[in-house]
Design a protein around this motif. Structure first.
Motif, PDB file in Angstrom:
ATOM      1  N   GLY A  11       0.814  -1.222   0.000  1.00 38.80           N
ATOM      2  CA  GLY A  11       0.000   0.000   0.000  1.00 38.80           C
ATOM      3  C   GLY A  11       0.839   1.259   0.000  1.00 38.80           C
ATOM      4  O   GLY A  11       0.366   2.328   0.348  1.00 38.80           O
ATOM      5  N   GLY A  12       2.131   1.125  -0.399  1.00 39.37           N
ATOM      6  CA  GLY A  12       2.999   2.304  -0.538  1.00 39.37           C
ATOM      7  C   GLY A  12       2.717   2.981  -1.883  1.00 39.37           C
ATOM      8  O   GLY A  12       1.751   2.616  -2.577  1.00 39.37           O
ATOM      9  N   LYS A  36      -0.094  -4.299   4.971  1.00 37.97           N
ATOM     10  CA  LYS A  36      -0.016  -4.697   6.382  1.00 37.97           C
ATOM     11  C   LYS A  36      -0.636  -3.669   7.310  1.00 37.97           C
ATOM     12  O   LYS A  36      -1.252  -4.002   8.308  1.00 37.97           O
ATOM     13  CB  LYS A  36       1.463  -4.819   6.768  1.00 37.97           C
ATOM     14  N   GLU A  37      -0.390  -2.395   7.002  1.00 40.83           N
ATOM     15  CA  GLU A  37      -0.686  -1.373   8.008  1.00 40.83           C
ATOM     16  C   GLU A  37      -2.089  -0.786   7.858  1.00 40.83           C
ATOM     17  O   GLU A  37      -2.578  -0.610   6.748  1.00 40.83           O
ATOM     18  CB  GLU A  37       0.371  -0.247   7.979  1.00 40.83           C
ATOM     19  N   GLU A  38      -2.656  -0.468   9.013  1.00 40.30           N
ATOM     20  CA  GLU A  38      -3.974   0.166   9.061  1.00 40.30           C
ATOM     21  C   GLU A  38      -3.889   1.561   8.444  1.00 40.30           C
ATOM     22  O   GLU A  38      -4.706   1.933   7.628  1.00 40.30           O
ATOM     23  CB  GLU A  38      -4.382   0.259  10.543  1.00 40.30           C
ATOM     24  N   PRO A  62      -4.034   9.272   2.059  1.00 38.76           N
ATOM     25  CA  PRO A  62      -5.482   9.042   2.162  1.00 38.76           C
ATOM     26  C   PRO A  62      -5.910   7.761   1.431  1.00 38.76           C
ATOM     27  O   PRO A  62      -5.356   7.430   0.387  1.00 38.76           O
ATOM     28  CB  PRO A  62      -6.085  10.272   1.482  1.00 38.76           C
ATOM     29  N   ASP A  63      -6.885   7.050   1.991  1.00 36.96           N
ATOM     30  CA  ASP A  63      -7.411   5.841   1.331  1.00 36.96           C
ATOM     31  C   ASP A  63      -8.504   6.181   0.324  1.00 36.96           C
ATOM     32  O   ASP A  63      -8.898   5.333  -0.469  1.00 36.96           O
ATOM     33  CB  ASP A  63      -7.995   4.878   2.384  1.00 36.96           C
ATOM     34  N   GLN A  64      -8.993   7.452   0.396  1.00 38.83           N
ATOM     35  CA  GLN A  64     -10.145   7.813  -0.450  1.00 38.83           C
ATOM     36  C   GLN A  64      -9.929   7.528  -1.938  1.00 38.83           C
ATOM     37  O   GLN A  64     -10.829   6.970  -2.584  1.00 38.83           O
ATOM     38  CB  GLN A  64     -10.524   9.291  -0.195  1.00 38.83           C
ATOM     39  N   ASP A 128       6.297   3.437   9.405  1.00 35.05           N
ATOM     40  CA  ASP A 128       5.340   2.749  10.263  1.00 35.05           C
ATOM     41  C   ASP A 128       4.704   3.781  11.196  1.00 35.05           C
ATOM     42  O   ASP A 128       5.401   4.420  12.007  1.00 35.05           O
ATOM     43  CB  ASP A 128       6.112   1.669  11.044  1.00 35.05           C
ATOM     44  N   TYR A 129       3.404   3.951  11.082  1.00 31.73           N
ATOM     45  CA  TYR A 129       2.672   4.997  11.796  1.00 31.73           C
ATOM     46  C   TYR A 129       2.904   4.956  13.322  1.00 31.73           C
ATOM     47  O   TYR A 129       3.289   5.955  13.925  1.00 31.73           O
ATOM     48  CB  TYR A 129       1.180   4.855  11.479  1.00 31.73           C
ATOM     49  N   GLU A 130       2.674   3.778  13.942  1.00 26.18           N
ATOM     50  CA  GLU A 130       2.793   3.681  15.405  1.00 26.18           C
ATOM     51  C   GLU A 130       4.235   3.934  15.853  1.00 26.18           C
ATOM     52  O   GLU A 130       4.478   4.624  16.843  1.00 26.18           O
ATOM     53  CB  GLU A 130       2.335   2.289  15.900  1.00 26.18           C
ATOM     54  N   TYR A 131       5.185   3.362  15.118  1.00 20.14           N
ATOM     55  CA  TYR A 131       6.607   3.526  15.435  1.00 20.14           C
ATOM     56  C   TYR A 131       6.978   5.013  15.362  1.00 20.14           C
ATOM     57  O   TYR A 131       7.646   5.553  16.242  1.00 20.14           O
ATOM     58  CB  TYR A 131       7.418   2.706  14.428  1.00 20.14           C
TER      59      TYR A 131
END
Ligand SMILES: Cc1cc2nc3c(=O)[nH]c(=O)nc-3n(C[C@H](O)[C@H](O)[C@H](O)COP(=O)(O)OP(=O)(O)OC[C@H]3O[C@@H](n4cnc5c(N)ncnc54)[C@H](O)[C@@H]3O)c2cc1C
Length: 450
Positions: A11-12, A36-38, A62-64, A128-131
């Motif tokens: 999803g990159g 993988k990532e949300e 954005p996923d839109q 990685d968003y959380e990282y």
């Protein structure tokens, strides 16, 4: 079992562009994108989450556009690809049947072997968003930041962090100067000057002997004997293509580490394509494998692969990667397309240099007038084709560089630049009398006997 026509893993930038292009080109096909990532961060924006953007959330892809294009988005990790059965398996046990599979697996930064590298306080640059949320918090509480690696990511991090109060920032680069693999010396040194003006300390030509401290990284010892205090170390080197899933499925990997692809991004296995950071790139000029990992390259490859999934419909494939790259350091934009002089020498290519400088506005008494510097490299053969170019100056050079990239791709000669028709305007461009790309070509022309 779930059926889809086109399945994209990743999803990159590569995966997203491939998904949207495929859906537009083959509207009747069902396109599924698995990542993988949300939440997906914009990789090129990562250096700017610390200060300019002021948050990781402002740097999300954005996923839109995926949803608008009716692409089926699945969050999960694919643990196996079975080319014979034309299936992929997710970690939750879901199985997808595909007709065409596009691998857009990306790359991941790795630890490098330095004594003490495993200590707390050493951070990688991960997409990685959380990282990144945790990373950002730690950076904002730090005092002494050491960046290992003076490539473009290290330099962009340093410049961004220098805008945060009370941070002491050092860059350690084992080669002779920062951005050494990107630019010729005069351009790289101009970038270093900008970094130094922002209070960043630069240690070039030095390697790290040890990262010391009890459990946490407290200092870095250099081979020259210097000891630098640190409470945060950022490792901005060592990204590698993610190839394990492909390798297990029998997809051919090149010696340099990327997935082997042809000009339409097809792998050795029928109906499997590879694009972006996980795919091997070949240099446009030399045709040799080169390790270029850029979002812009990923997007180009994605368009080519997705346009030609079912048959070669658009005759043009990928003729090689030009390697066009730009950055922005303390108000100075720098860009390079194709060969630098250093690489031309290394490749033993006979070349001609053309150089010019000109203000970006005319007359120069206009407010905001700044200097643009252009260096062009032409082949010394009878055709005198453009092989590379470097530009630095104000923001507008970002787009001037992209013109050079197209000129290289279109095999533009020195003489074409001499007859090039351009638009100029006092507030927008250099004067027609001194337009620096044309002036640089004319400078090169003086060096050949016609
Ligand atoms: C800090 C930083 C700054 C950068 N700045 C620039 C810049 O200014 N300009 C530029 O052109 N490039 C820049 N780059 C490089 C650019 O980010 C990469 O070239 C780009 O991200 C490559 O895109 P990609 O889609 O190939 O891979 P990635 O962005 O790495 O995406 C890979 C995707 O694959 C998914 N994936 C992998 N394996 C699996 C699996 N088994 N199952 C499911 N999903 C999987 C991942 O979850 C991810 O969604 C920068 C990179 C960094 C780190």
């Amino acid at each position: 079992m779930i059926k889809t026509d086109i399945l994209i893993i990743g999803g990159g930038p590569a995966g997203v562009v491939a998904g949207i292009t495929a859906k537009k080109h083959y509207p009747s096909k069902q396109v599924t994108l698995v990542r993988k990532e949300e939440k997906t961060v914009i990789p090129c924006g990562i250096p700017y989450i610390f200060n300019r953007l002021d948050s990781v959330d402002k740097n999300l892809m954005p996923d839109q556009p995926l949803l608008d294009n009716k692409i089926n988005l699945v969050i999960g990790e694919i643990i196996e690809a079975k080319p014979k059965e034309k299936q992929i398996i997710l970690e939750n046990g879901d199985v997808f049947d595909y007709d065409k599979l596009i691998l857009a697996l990306g790359s991941t930064s790795q630890l490098i072997p330095i004594p003490g590298i495993e200590k707390e306080g050493v951070w990688l640059v991960k997409k990685d968003y959380e990282y990144l949320k945790k990373f950002r918090e730690v950076v904002l509480k730090s005092k002494n930041v050491i960046i290992i690696g003076g490539g473009f990511i290290g330099v962009e991090f340093a410049e961004e962090l220098s805008g945060i109060k009370n941070l002491n920032i050092s860059i350690i680069e084992k080669l002779d100067y920062c951005l050494v693999t990107n630019f010729d010396e005069e351009f790289a040194l101009a970038a270093e000057e900008k970094l130094k003006n922002r209070g960043i300390k630069i240690f070039t030509g030095k390697t790290i002997k040890e990262i010391g401290g009890k459990e946490k990284a407290e200092y870095v010892k250099l081979d020259s004997g210097e000891k630098l205090a640190s409470d945060l170390i950022i490792l901005s080197i060592g990204a590698r293509p993610n190839i394990e899933l492909a390798q297990k499925a029998g997809v051919k990997i090149e010696e340099k580490g990327g997935i082997s692809v042809d000009e339409y991004l097809k792998t050795n296995i029928p109906d499997i394509f590879a694009i972006g950071d996980c795919a091997q790139t070949k240099d446009f000029i030399t045709n040799k494998n080169i390790p270029i990992m850029l979002a812009s390259v990923a997007a180009t490859e994605a368009r080519i692969a997705a346009n030609n999934l079912y048959q070669i419909e658009l005759i043009r494939g990928n003729k090689g990667t030009i390697g066009v790259f730009s950055t922005f350091i303390d108000g100075l934009a720098l860009g390079v397309a194709g060969l630098t002089e250093k690489r031309a020498k290394k490749e033993k290519i006979d070349y001609l240099i053309g150089e010019a400088e000109a203000p970006n506005h005319h007359p120069t008494s206009l407010p905001g007038a700044e200097k643009i510097k252009v260096k062009l490299i032409f082949s010394k053969s009878s055709e005198n084709l453009l092989l590379g170019g470097e530009i630095m100056g104000p923001e507008s050079v970002g787009e001037m560089l992209n013109i050079l990239s197209l000129a290289i791709q279109q095999k533009t000669s020195l003489f074409d630049f001499n007859t090039w028709q351009i638009a100029t305007h006092p507030l927008l461009t250099s004067a027609p009398t001194v337009y620096p790309i044309i002036a640089a070509a004319q400078n090169a022309m003086l060096k050949i006997k016609i």
